[in-house]
Design a protein around this motif. Structure first.
Motif, short mmCIF file in Angstrom:
data_model
loop_
_atom_site.label_atom_id
_atom_site.label_comp_id
_atom_site.label_asym_id
_atom_site.label_seq_id
_atom_site.Cartn_x
_atom_site.Cartn_y
_atom_site.Cartn_z
N ALA A 97 0.84 -1.20 0.00
CA ALA A 97 0.00 0.00 0.00
C ALA A 97 0.87 1.25 0.00
CB ALA A 97 -0.92 0.00 1.22
N LYS A 98 1.94 1.23 0.79
CA LYS A 98 2.86 2.38 0.84
C LYS A 98 3.52 2.62 -0.51
CE LYS A 98 5.19 5.64 2.86
NZ LYS A 98 4.51 6.90 3.25
N ILE A 99 3.90 1.56 -1.19
CA ILE A 99 4.50 1.69 -2.54
C ILE A 99 3.49 2.31 -3.50
CG2 ILE A 99 5.33 0.38 -4.54
CD1 ILE A 99 6.59 -1.57 -2.51
N PHE A 100 2.27 1.82 -3.47
CA PHE A 100 1.23 2.35 -4.36
C PHE A 100 0.96 3.83 -4.05
CE2 PHE A 100 -0.98 -1.98 -5.39
CZ PHE A 100 0.12 -2.32 -6.17
N GLU B 228 2.46 7.76 -12.43
CA GLU B 228 1.67 6.53 -12.40
C GLU B 228 0.32 6.71 -11.71
OE1 GLU B 228 5.80 6.20 -12.82
OE2 GLU B 228 4.78 6.78 -10.97
N SER B 229 0.07 7.91 -11.19
CA SER B 229 -1.11 8.12 -10.35
C SER B 229 -2.41 7.87 -11.12
CB SER B 229 -1.12 9.54 -9.78
OG SER B 229 -1.33 10.48 -10.81
N SER B 230 -3.36 7.27 -10.42
CA SER B 230 -4.67 6.99 -11.00
C SER B 230 -5.67 6.72 -9.88
CB SER B 230 -4.61 5.77 -11.93
OG SER B 230 -4.43 4.57 -11.19
N TYR B 231 -6.93 6.81 -10.21
CA TYR B 231 -7.98 6.49 -9.25
C TYR B 231 -7.88 5.04 -8.81
CZ TYR B 231 -12.69 5.24 -7.66
OH TYR B 231 -13.75 4.74 -6.94
N LEU B 232 -7.63 4.13 -9.74
CA LEU B 232 -7.56 2.71 -9.41
C LEU B 232 -6.38 2.39 -8.50
CD1 LEU B 232 -8.59 1.11 -12.80
CD2 LEU B 232 -9.81 0.89 -10.63
N LEU B 233 -5.24 3.05 -8.72
CA LEU B 233 -4.09 2.85 -7.84
C LEU B 233 -4.39 3.40 -6.45
CD1 LEU B 233 -1.22 1.64 -8.22
CD2 LEU B 233 -0.39 3.98 -8.49
N GLU B 234 -5.05 4.54 -6.40
CA GLU B 234 -5.41 5.16 -5.12
C GLU B 234 -6.32 4.26 -4.29
OE1 GLU B 234 -8.38 8.76 -3.65
OE2 GLU B 234 -7.45 8.89 -5.63
N ILE B 235 -7.37 3.72 -4.93
CA ILE B 235 -8.30 2.90 -4.15
C ILE B 235 -7.68 1.56 -3.77
CG2 ILE B 235 -10.31 4.02 -5.19
CD1 ILE B 235 -10.81 1.38 -6.72
N THR B 236 -6.75 1.06 -4.59
CA THR B 236 -6.10 -0.22 -4.26
C THR B 236 -5.24 -0.06 -3.01
OG1 THR B 236 -6.05 -0.79 -6.61
CG2 THR B 236 -4.71 -2.12 -5.14
N ALA C 132 3.29 -0.90 -19.51
CA ALA C 132 2.08 -1.63 -19.86
C ALA C 132 0.88 -0.70 -19.95
CB ALA C 132 1.82 -2.74 -18.85
N ARG C 133 0.82 0.31 -19.10
CA ARG C 133 -0.30 1.25 -19.13
C ARG C 133 -0.31 2.06 -20.42
NH1 ARG C 133 -0.69 5.31 -15.29
NH2 ARG C 133 -2.94 5.22 -15.58
N ILE C 134 0.86 2.44 -20.90
CA ILE C 134 0.92 3.16 -22.18
C ILE C 134 0.39 2.28 -23.31
CG2 ILE C 134 2.46 4.22 -23.88
CD1 ILE C 134 4.30 5.02 -21.53
N ILE C 135 0.82 1.01 -23.30
CA ILE C 135 0.35 0.08 -24.33
C ILE C 135 -1.16 -0.12 -24.23
CG2 ILE C 135 0.49 -2.28 -25.21
CD1 ILE C 135 2.96 -0.64 -25.82
N ASN C 136 -1.69 -0.20 -23.02
CA ASN C 136 -3.13 -0.37 -22.83
C ASN C 136 -3.90 0.80 -23.45
OD1 ASN C 136 -5.61 -1.37 -21.86
ND2 ASN C 136 -5.39 -0.30 -19.92
N ARG D 280 -9.79 7.49 -14.68
CA ARG D 280 -9.13 8.79 -14.60
C ARG D 280 -7.73 8.64 -14.00
NH1 ARG D 280 -13.23 8.82 -10.54
NH2 ARG D 280 -12.52 9.37 -8.43
N SER D 281 -6.81 9.42 -14.53
CA SER D 281 -5.41 9.28 -14.11
C SER D 281 -4.60 10.47 -14.59
CB SER D 281 -4.81 7.99 -14.68
OG SER D 281 -4.68 8.09 -16.09
N LYS D 282 -3.38 10.57 -14.08
CA LYS D 282 -2.44 11.59 -14.57
C LYS D 282 -2.14 11.34 -16.04
CE LYS D 282 1.02 14.66 -14.42
NZ LYS D 282 1.65 14.44 -15.74
#
Length: 466
Positions: free
Chosen positions: A219-222, A230-238, A326-330, A365-367
């Protein structure tokens, strides 16, 4: 009796939330929910629970509901997609007038939306297929809204939709006219496909980190990653999920590892297959959910495998680079699919504007989505953007190391692997497809092209004597 400015059909979780959002923005609204098993409590309970709103009127009778809305009527359907939508449309038609507007705010398939648009056009009724993202909280506080349909219909509903939508960093509503007929629902479908892959990527990153770190350490790493690109809503809630406890246990550790799905991810994959476009990451993430559903079989087979992890730790900096790779490719695949469909269906979709309305209110939503506004305004895709191409090129070594770590520790990384394989395939001058063409010609006389002639010529070889 004063007429309402807007109507909402369906008081499920999303219907309730969006109705309150509309009312809170000062619009008068009529709400309707069908009577179930002789009970009218759904509507009455909703009104009772929200009696401080004096601009909401409730109905359990459809004819009365429609009559309560001012013309041209603007009626939003918030019910389960499929036959239920067709059923409510048929019930509405006798009560509507020419020029009225039906808005389908559910996750309907865009092909169904195209059919309904044409059907209602013949009756001089507008139909708007409207993607809505953000879940319960987004619907209540401000979702990302993706309406498709005629410009004429959009102008009528825009004052309300744009008022209730989330706002981007410049204060503009995350709502825009997407395109004709099924364009809005198509965009929502691809949004969900991108979402599937983003969620699976975080799950795979979690599985790599979990070989040596606790949930709170992950969690601290995320949380640290969420401060950067790398910031995003999904990373935040995870990160929040990993910190949640139930008694003395981390809640995540007692959640069954079987992921559900509602079909929109597979719709993206099927559509990509039909259009001949490679959206490998979305498809991998869909199949990962399917694999997870075979829990009993997985447990049975796992007991026959006697291998242990290497007890090594994944390199976090390499993992960070591999994750962003991987996110760029997605996003490259997701927006590429949108562009392919835009050309095929003559929708003239604006990729930069789509990225903009996805910068707030929605699940993805994300940076990086914010950066995508300018990237897609100035370039055809992410590969044309020199900064992104350079990042992918320089991060290739990192994702290779991450994938190697996964292989050594028997960690399934289908979606991360799909991103790497797509990148390699798209940046390889000569692929072994010549073998496939020769095979096709050998057994089926399908012909092939040659590198020593122009591409308009096709050849067939008699490969063996019969």
């Amino acid at each position: 009796m004063n007429k309402s400015e807007f109507g909402v059909i369906g008081l499920g979780v999303m219907g309730k939330s969006i109705s309150l959002n509309i009312a809170e923005k000062g619009f008068s609204i009529s709400v309707y929910n069908r009577i179930s098993d002789g009970e009218e409590s759904i509507v009455s309970d909703f009104l009772s629970d929200n009696n401080f709103f004096k601009n909401i009127t409730g109905f359990a009778n459809l004819e009365s509901f429609v009559a309560s809305v001012e013309r041209p009527r603007k009626i939003l359907i918030m019910i389960k997609s499929g036959l239920a939508v067709d059923s409510i449309i048929e019930q509405l038609i006798p009560n509507l007038s020419e020029g009225d507007i039906i808005i389908d705010g559910g996750n309907s398939h865009f092909n169904d939306t195209q059919k309904r648009t044409n059907y209602l056009k013949n009756k001089n009724i507008h139909f708007v297929g409207c993607g809505i993202s953000g879940g319960e909280e987004g619907a209540r506080k401000g979702p990302s809204i993706m309406p498709g349909g005629t410009v004429e219909a959009y102008k009528e509903i825009a004052p309300i939709l744009e008022k209730i939508a989330a706002k981007d960093s410049q204060g503009k509503p995350c709502c825009s006219h997407i395109g004709n007929d099924g364009a809005g629902h198509f965009i929502k479908m691809v949004h969900n496909g991108i979402e599937y892959a983003e969620m699976q990527l975080i799950a795979e990153v979690y599985s790599l980190l979990h070989t040596s770190l606790s949930n709170k350490e992950i969690a601290k790493i995320f949380e640290n990653w969420n401060l950067g690109n790398e910031s995003s809503y999904l990373l935040e809630i995870t990160a929040k999920i990993l910190r949640k406890q139930e008694g003395k246990n981390d809640l995540i550790d007692i959640i069954l590892d079987k992921a559900g799905n509602k079909g929109t991810g597979s719709w993206s994959s099927k559509t990509a297959l039909e259009l001949g476009f490679p959206n490998t990451m979305m498809t991998s993430s869909v199949f990962d959910r399917y694999i997870s559903s075979f829990k009993e079989r997985r447990v049975e087979l796992a007991q026959k495998i006697n291998r242990k992890n290497t007890n090594e730790s994944v390199n976090i900096e390499q993992l960070k680079k591999g994750y962003q790779f991987a996110r760029i490719i997605n996003h490259q695949q997701g927006f590429g699919l949108i562009k392919e469909a835009s050309n095929f269906y003559n929708w003239d979709l604006n990729l930069s504007e789509i990225a903009r309305i996805w910068t707030n209110g929605c699940i993805i939503r994300s940076k990086f989505m914010e950066d995508s506004i300018s990237i897609l305004k100035e370039n055809e895709d992410y590969f044309e953007d020199q900064n992104n191409f350079n990042y992918l090129n320089s991060s290739e070594a990192s994702i290779i190391k991450v994938l190697q770590f996964g292989l050594q520790n028997r960690i399934s990384l289908n979606t991360l692997s799909a991103s790497y394989n797509y990148w390699v395939g798209m940046t390889t001058k000569k692929l072994p497809a010549n073998i496939i063409q020769a095979q096709r010609d050998f057994f089926g006389a399908h012909t092939y092209q040659r590198i020593d002639t122009d591409n308009s010529s096709f050849f067939h070889t008699k490969w063996q004597e019969l």
